[in-house]
Design an enzyme around this catalytic site. Structure first.
Site, PDB file in Angstrom:
ATOM      1  N   ASP A   8       0.862  -1.173   0.000  1.00 42.10           N
ATOM      2  CA  ASP A   8       0.000   0.000   0.000  1.00 42.10           C
ATOM      3  C   ASP A   8       0.900   1.225   0.000  1.00 42.10           C
ATOM      4  O   ASP A   8       1.991   1.208   0.584  1.00 42.10           O
ATOM      5  CB  ASP A   8      -0.923   0.030   1.220  1.00 42.10           C
ATOM      6  CG  ASP A   8      -1.939   1.166   1.114  1.00 42.10           C
ATOM      7  OD1 ASP A   8      -2.945   0.988   0.390  1.00 42.10           O
ATOM      8  OD2 ASP A   8      -1.712   2.224   1.718  1.00 42.10           O
ATOM      9  N   GLU A  10       1.021   5.644   0.316  1.00 44.48           N
ATOM     10  CA  GLU A  10       0.426   6.960   0.525  1.00 44.48           C
ATOM     11  C   GLU A  10       1.190   7.929  -0.367  1.00 44.48           C
ATOM     12  O   GLU A  10       2.401   7.769  -0.569  1.00 44.48           O
ATOM     13  CB  GLU A  10       0.497   7.377   1.991  1.00 44.48           C
ATOM     14  CG  GLU A  10      -0.189   6.420   2.957  1.00 44.48           C
ATOM     15  CD  GLU A  10      -1.653   6.166   2.646  1.00 44.48           C
ATOM     16  OE1 GLU A  10      -2.303   7.057   2.056  1.00 44.48           O
ATOM     17  OE2 GLU A  10      -2.158   5.079   2.991  1.00 44.48           O
ATOM     18  N   HIS A 147      -5.597   4.337   6.036  1.00 40.66           N
ATOM     19  CA  HIS A 147      -4.883   5.348   5.263  1.00 40.66           C
ATOM     20  C   HIS A 147      -3.478   5.610   5.781  1.00 40.66           C
ATOM     21  O   HIS A 147      -2.922   6.678   5.539  1.00 40.66           O
ATOM     22  CB  HIS A 147      -5.671   6.654   5.143  1.00 40.66           C
ATOM     23  CG  HIS A 147      -6.863   6.557   4.245  1.00 40.66           C
ATOM     24  ND1 HIS A 147      -6.786   6.079   2.949  1.00 40.66           N
ATOM     25  CD2 HIS A 147      -8.166   6.856   4.454  1.00 40.66           C
ATOM     26  CE1 HIS A 147      -7.993   6.104   2.406  1.00 40.66           C
ATOM     27  NE2 HIS A 147      -8.846   6.559   3.301  1.00 40.66           N
ATOM     28  N   ASP A 152      -2.867  -0.456   5.960  1.00 39.23           N
ATOM     29  CA  ASP A 152      -3.711  -0.817   4.823  1.00 39.23           C
ATOM     30  C   ASP A 152      -3.168  -2.034   4.080  1.00 39.23           C
ATOM     31  O   ASP A 152      -3.943  -2.853   3.551  1.00 39.23           O
ATOM     32  CB  ASP A 152      -3.862   0.374   3.871  1.00 39.23           C
ATOM     33  CG  ASP A 152      -4.814   1.423   4.412  1.00 39.23           C
ATOM     34  OD1 ASP A 152      -5.428   1.187   5.460  1.00 39.23           O
ATOM     35  OD2 ASP A 152      -4.939   2.499   3.781  1.00 39.23           O
TER      36      ASP A 152
END
Length: 215
Positions: A8, A10, A147, A152
């Site tokens: 994952d 960001e 998040h 995640d």
């Protein structure tokens, strides 16, 4: 087979061509879905973070973090020869491939070596919304620290385990699955993804200078 790297990311924003990665989370699973390791890092994107409202990561949080070029060698050790799994794999793998281009890394992860837990939720979960938290709720998975990259990635890894168990039990809610891009996913599509991933030639990721300029 070498298993899965569940990832994952960001990012500073939503457009892979104009924005950058600021956090990576990786959960390593073997082919049976058993945990083999975890890894995460913040990344200095050398640009302003536009999407702080999504993940809560500020410019100050990443000021002293390494750049993508600096974390690339370690990242590659976690990804190479494994099927890349993500919830909305098009988004995450798209960002990775753009970052590879920026630092001059001669590698691009093909769709055929990826597994999308969002698309597969149509096959292995009852009908409903397909966001990570919605799919996790339908699968009975608790979501924590949503998040943030590693949290995640952990949730996506739990979803993959649910799908592996559902496939063993022969539980399909939709078969085959038609993806948003018009493709078709058949049951246990992760097997072919692992085979393709094992065939990829990953370069040695050493001494890559970032070509991304400060904004």
């Amino acid at each position: 087979m070498s298993g899965f790297a569940v990832i994952d990311l960001e990012t500073t924003g939503l457009n892979a061509r104009t924005e950058s990665i600021i956090e990576v989370g990786v959960v390593l699973l073997n082919s049976a879905g058993n945990l083999e390791g975890r890894w995460t890092t913040l990344i200095n994107p050398r640009r302003a973070i536009q999407a702080q409202f999504i993940h809560g990561i500020s410019d100050d949080d990443v000021t002293s973090s390494p750049t993508f070029a600096q974390i690339l060698p370690e990242l590659v050790t976690h990804l190479e020869f494994r099927a890349i799994v993500a919830h909305n794999a098009v988004f995450d793998v798209g960002f990775l491939n753009e970052e590879f281009k920026r630092v001059g890394f001669p590698m691009s992860i093909p769709d055929s070596a990826t597994v999308c837990t969002m698309e597969l939720s149509k096959m292995y979960l009852p009908a409903g919304r397909h966001s990570l938290d919605a799919a996790a709720q339908r699968a009975g998975i608790s979501v924590h620290n949503h998040h943030r990259a590693l949290a995640d990635a952990e949730t996506a890894a739990e979803l993959l385990r649910v799908y592996l168990d559902a496939e063993k039990a022969g539980t399909h809610y939709e078969n085959p699955v038609h993806t948003r891009s018009g493709g078709e996913l058949k049951p246990a599509s992760w097997v072919d993804a692992q085979i393709r991933a094992a065939q990829l030639g990953w370069p040695i990721a050493l001494n890559f200078e970032s070509r991304q300029l400060p904004q």
